[in-house]
Enzyme design. Sequence first.
Site, short mmCIF file in Angstrom:
data_model
loop_
_atom_site.label_atom_id
_atom_site.label_comp_id
_atom_site.label_asym_id
_atom_site.label_seq_id
_atom_site.Cartn_x
_atom_site.Cartn_y
_atom_site.Cartn_z
N SER A 195 42.55 39.25 13.73
CA SER A 195 41.95 37.95 13.40
C SER A 195 40.77 37.72 14.33
CB SER A 195 42.98 36.83 13.59
OG SER A 195 43.48 36.87 14.92
N ASP A 196 39.92 36.75 13.98
CA ASP A 196 38.85 36.38 14.91
C ASP A 196 39.44 35.42 15.95
OD1 ASP A 196 36.41 36.13 16.16
OD2 ASP A 196 35.28 35.62 14.37
N TRP A 197 38.65 35.17 16.96
CA TRP A 197 39.06 34.39 18.15
C TRP A 197 39.78 33.09 17.76
CZ3 TRP A 197 37.74 35.30 23.45
CH2 TRP A 197 37.96 34.21 24.30
N ALA A 248 41.68 32.29 15.52
CA ALA A 248 41.67 31.90 14.10
C ALA A 248 43.07 31.59 13.57
CB ALA A 248 41.03 33.00 13.27
#
Length: 733
Positions: free
Chosen positions: A261-263, A265
């Site tokens: 996942s992104d930061w 998220a």
Amino acid sequence: MNESELRRLLADLSLEEKIGQMIQLPGYFQNAGNITGPANDMGFTQDDLRFAGSYLSIIGAEKLRQMQTEFMAQHPHHIPLLFMADIINGYRTVFPIPLAQACTFDPDLIEKSAVVAAREAAVSGLHVTFSPMADLVRDARWGRVMESAGEDPFLNGQVAAAMVRGYQGHDLREPGKIAACLKHFAGYGAPDGGRDYNTVELSERTLREDYLPAYQAAVRAGCELVMTSFNTLNRIPSAANEWLLREVLRREMGFEGMVISDWNALQELLAHGIAENPSEAAFVALRAGVDMDMVSPIYAKNLKELAEKGRIPMAWIDESVWHILRLKNRLGLFEHTFKDADEAAEKTVHLSEAHRRMARTCAEQSFVLLRNDEQLLPIRGDDSVFIGPYAESPLLNGAWSIFADDQDTVSLKAALRSRPKTHEVPVVPGCAMADPEHPVIGFQHPLPPEELDTEAALEEAVRLAKQAEKVILCLGEHRECSGEAASRGDLSLPRCQLRLLDTVAAVNPNIIVVLFTGRPLDIRPVSEKAKAILLCWLPGTEGGEAVLRTLLGENNPGGKLSMSFPYCTGQVPVYYNHLNTGRPWNAGILDGRFGSKYQDIPNEPLYPFGYGLSYTTFACSPVTLSGKRMTRSTSISATVSVTNTGSRTGTQTVQLYIRDLSGSVARPVRELKGFRRVTLEPGQCTPVTFTITEEMLRFVGLSMDTASECGDFDVFIGFDSRTDNRARFTLTE
Ligand code: NOJ
């Protein structure tokens, strides 16, 4: 390890250890095994840190070797950590921003720049880079356009694949190779209004036709990881989108690597309103297929209970952990736990002369000559004064160059001072970089206020401009004005810079603007007042030297725009490969009120995709086709001959566009299908032939299948996306 040993390791892990593998912690948690303030605040415990699978944004051979050693010693199965970071356009030696690299139209060169970035990062102990970003972009307000390869799906795919090849090579275990994490899946480059993190609405056809191909190209090139995007895509956040990750990415595209996942998220799934509570967020993300949770405490705090209560099957967890362990194994970490981390090598590899040379070449090839009236460029050197905030500034790296030191950057002033011929030329700022009412917001740190006596600086600039034959005006956007969370509602240059332009142009007609920026800007005033414009983007460590060499004619610019420069902000999104509308409007052809147009501005961008001049001139012959008809199993060759009609050696990028004149769904007015760079001496002429295959004619049709349809096509070959040099052929059964 062989596959069965790896399987046995997986089977041997406790539930806590498995969940640990699925967690990535930020570097500022400091040392593995030591709970720190920020970690505490986020709810992580000592145990979470003991089993973590990965850290991001922590660098340095010595530090990472020590961390790896301590971590593995305390881990029950001695599983090594994965170290990841954003190596976007270089590590210590910084290359031009990706949007600029794409202007080279040279995948081989881009691949080489990724090789350098990987080598420098690898000796500092890193295993994975969060690059390439293959998000298609059409709206220059979005600050992250700097990190993309622009508005064209084909070029985007070529750039993304080149980067993957450069970072990864053939075998990740080889020295200097790191794994590539493709991002941001999917559609992150299309936020409403160009505002970062905002909602994305794309029809499935547009997603498949325009946005997915570049990701697909990176997957085909073998990228090891994929990062989900922050945005909702058609109302579902990507980190919770099972269709997107399992159906499209894994089943259709054949991706077999690890999804991260992104930061934060997963935590943000709550704000998106897709999960009622953290436990639900963990459930939907794992169900969707997110293997590793970047930074948020969602997996760490919730997976165990979900698994113990039987809400999630163990198979889901095992599948994710398998993806992570397999990546560690492919990197060779079970045998060589530090991989390439090497303090001695850091000293020789970082910023080596060869790396700097490569960065300089890449910068030079990325420059786009937008205008050159009266052949004002190149200059002699001693005939000019250098004015503007970028004449002195060493801030030539893009926003993501977080591991580089600005002291290593060659500013334009430093380059000027290093040569006898230009040693003495005047260099003054003329104005500040930003307007005081719009202070630049730093990405990592607040920026100190600019200290400049505005009126005195302007007066000095005017005085020098009056005396010189030519004025090199170095203008642009501060580097922190593009990048993540740097969207803008107005694409003009700062008012102080426009005032400088006006004032200096009033006393000297020979204005050459050198433009530094992370995104296309509204440069109408520049285009009106300057006789020459050299677009240099954010050119990196060797930026100043590359700019000077180009101004002096030691490099002949040949870059082509990877993204249209809009006429004004109100025109964005603007891109060359748009649909036609039922009421297409071309000035003079369909006059009157009811064409698809604005009342106050043109439809056309100021400078279109693919555009860029040279210090020499080129001519292109009409297109000749090897035949007028082709079938799905045959092809047609389209040929032009290109001549250097000027007096210098130069490089031209010959571009092939195709238009499908009618189909079961509306087709773009043209689409880039190929390009070829040719370097010619004065008077030299060369044939350039493209082979048109059926594959180039495919699109996402009525039934959502990608296929070609029989009918007529126009093929355009020329030097930018506006070329009208065309021929027609037919695809038959
Ligand atoms: C957030 C950004 O969206 C992403 O591109 C980046 O890789 C991560 N942060 C990690 O820094």
